[in-house]
Write a protein that holds these residues in place. Structure first.
Motif, PDB file in Angstrom:
ATOM      1  N   GLU A  19     -39.567  -4.981 -28.118  1.00 53.73           N
ATOM      2  CA  GLU A  19     -40.065  -3.612 -28.255  1.00 53.73           C
ATOM      3  C   GLU A  19     -41.238  -3.558 -29.233  1.00 53.73           C
ATOM      4  N   HIS A  20     -41.155  -4.316 -30.318  1.00 55.71           N
ATOM      5  CA  HIS A  20     -42.227  -4.359 -31.314  1.00 55.71           C
ATOM      6  C   HIS A  20     -43.521  -4.868 -30.672  1.00 55.71           C
ATOM      7  N   ARG A  21     -43.400  -5.936 -29.897  1.00 50.70           N
ATOM      8  CA  ARG A  21     -44.566  -6.503 -29.211  1.00 50.70           C
ATOM      9  C   ARG A  21     -45.139  -5.520 -28.191  1.00 50.70           C
ATOM     10  N   ASP A  22     -44.268  -4.853 -27.445  1.00 51.24           N
ATOM     11  CA  ASP A  22     -44.711  -3.872 -26.456  1.00 51.24           C
ATOM     12  C   ASP A  22     -45.433  -2.700 -27.113  1.00 51.24           C
ATOM     13  N   ARG A  29     -53.961  -0.705 -26.390  1.00 46.19           N
ATOM     14  CA  ARG A  29     -54.515  -0.079 -25.175  1.00 46.19           C
ATOM     15  C   ARG A  29     -54.954   1.348 -25.454  1.00 46.19           C
ATOM     16  N   LEU A  30     -54.119   2.097 -26.166  1.00 49.86           N
ATOM     17  CA  LEU A  30     -54.431   3.493 -26.459  1.00 49.86           C
ATOM     18  C   LEU A  30     -55.641   3.606 -27.383  1.00 49.86           C
ATOM     19  N   ALA A  31     -55.731   2.728 -28.348  1.00 52.24           N
ATOM     20  CA  ALA A  31     -56.855   2.758 -29.290  1.00 52.24           C
ATOM     21  C   ALA A  31     -58.164   2.363 -28.605  1.00 52.24           C
ATOM     22  N   ALA A  32     -58.080   1.595 -27.543  1.00 51.03           N
ATOM     23  CA  ALA A  32     -59.278   1.130 -26.844  1.00 51.03           C
ATOM     24  C   ALA A  32     -59.894   2.207 -25.949  1.00 51.03           C
ATOM     25  N   THR A  33     -59.145   3.241 -25.627  1.00 52.03           N
ATOM     26  CA  THR A  33     -59.694   4.292 -24.771  1.00 52.03           C
ATOM     27  C   THR A  33     -60.635   5.173 -25.565  1.00 52.03           C
ATOM     28  N   ILE A  34     -61.607   5.721 -24.880  1.00 46.07           N
ATOM     29  CA  ILE A  34     -62.609   6.560 -25.541  1.00 46.07           C
ATOM     30  C   ILE A  34     -61.978   7.819 -26.114  1.00 46.07           C
ATOM     31  N   ALA A  35     -61.141   8.446 -25.348  1.00 40.71           N
ATOM     32  CA  ALA A  35     -60.490   9.683 -25.794  1.00 40.71           C
ATOM     33  C   ALA A  35     -59.089   9.372 -26.298  1.00 40.71           C
ATOM     34  N   SER A  36     -59.014   8.477 -27.284  1.00 38.61           N
ATOM     35  CA  SER A  36     -57.703   8.078 -27.783  1.00 38.61           C
ATOM     36  C   SER A  36     -57.048   9.224 -28.543  1.00 38.61           C
ATOM     37  N   ASP A  37     -55.756   9.315 -28.377  1.00 41.01           N
ATOM     38  CA  ASP A  37     -54.945  10.355 -29.015  1.00 41.01           C
ATOM     39  C   ASP A  37     -54.459   9.817 -30.361  1.00 41.01           C
ATOM     40  N   GLU A  38     -55.110  10.242 -31.432  1.00 42.00           N
ATOM     41  CA  GLU A  38     -54.789   9.723 -32.762  1.00 42.00           C
ATOM     42  C   GLU A  38     -53.345  10.016 -33.167  1.00 42.00           C
ATOM     43  N   ILE A  41     -51.114   7.559 -31.438  1.00 38.46           N
ATOM     44  CA  ILE A  41     -51.264   6.242 -32.056  1.00 38.46           C
ATOM     45  C   ILE A  41     -50.474   6.186 -33.364  1.00 38.46           C
ATOM     46  N   LYS A  42     -50.564   7.238 -34.169  1.00 40.18           N
ATOM     47  CA  LYS A  42     -49.819   7.275 -35.429  1.00 40.18           C
ATOM     48  C   LYS A  42     -48.318   7.222 -35.182  1.00 40.18           C
ATOM     49  N   ARG A  43     -47.856   7.942 -34.175  1.00 39.11           N
ATOM     50  CA  ARG A  43     -46.425   7.925 -33.855  1.00 39.11           C
ATOM     51  C   ARG A  43     -45.970   6.538 -33.429  1.00 39.11           C
ATOM     52  N   LEU A  44     -46.783   5.878 -32.592  1.00 36.63           N
ATOM     53  CA  LEU A  44     -46.434   4.532 -32.147  1.00 36.63           C
ATOM     54  C   LEU A  44     -46.423   3.557 -33.319  1.00 36.63           C
ATOM     55  N   LYS A  45     -47.395   3.679 -34.210  1.00 38.02           N
ATOM     56  CA  LYS A  45     -47.442   2.798 -35.376  1.00 38.02           C
ATOM     57  C   LYS A  45     -46.243   3.028 -36.290  1.00 38.02           C
ATOM     58  N   LYS A  46     -45.838   4.282 -36.426  1.00 36.23           N
ATOM     59  CA  LYS A  46     -44.673   4.593 -37.259  1.00 36.23           C
ATOM     60  C   LYS A  46     -43.409   3.988 -36.639  1.00 36.23           C
ATOM     61  N   ARG A  47     -43.274   4.097 -35.320  1.00 36.34           N
ATOM     62  CA  ARG A  47     -42.124   3.515 -34.620  1.00 36.34           C
ATOM     63  C   ARG A  47     -42.140   1.993 -34.766  1.00 36.34           C
ATOM     64  N   LYS A  48     -43.329   1.408 -34.643  1.00 31.71           N
ATOM     65  CA  LYS A  48     -43.471  -0.036 -34.775  1.00 31.71           C
ATOM     66  C   LYS A  48     -43.047  -0.500 -36.168  1.00 31.71           C
ATOM     67  N   LEU A  49     -43.451   0.238 -37.188  1.00 29.03           N
ATOM     68  CA  LEU A  49     -43.073  -0.112 -38.559  1.00 29.03           C
ATOM     69  C   LEU A  49     -41.566   0.007 -38.762  1.00 29.03           C
TER      70      LEU A  49
END
Length: 68
Positions: A19-22, A29-38, A41-49
């Motif tokens: 799950e951490h790797r995913d 992928r999300l950060a690479a998009t032009i209209a990235s949803d910050e 991204i923050k929520r995913l990073k918090k979950r990853k941590l």
């Protein structure tokens, strides 16, 4: 905690590491998009941590206690 099954802990570790790797891949992928949803991204990073902390906790439970 002494009666915990090491095999169950190891299985949990495998699941959390996957799950951490995913999450890492999803963040990239999300950060690479032009209209990235910050916010997303923050929520995913918090979950990853949180998962990283859980992995560390499980790994420490697999290490036997040594009486000094």
């Amino acid at each position: 905690m002494a009666d915990e099954d090491p095999a169950k802990i190891a299985a949990q570790l495998v699941e959390l590491k996957v799950e951490h790797r995913d999450l890492d891949e999803a963040i990239n992928r999300l950060a690479a998009t032009i209209a990235s949803d910050e916010l997303a991204i923050k929520r995913l990073k918090k979950r990853k941590l949180k998962i990283k902390d859980m992995i560390s906790s499980l790994e420490s439970r697999l290490i036997p206690d040594l009486d000094a």
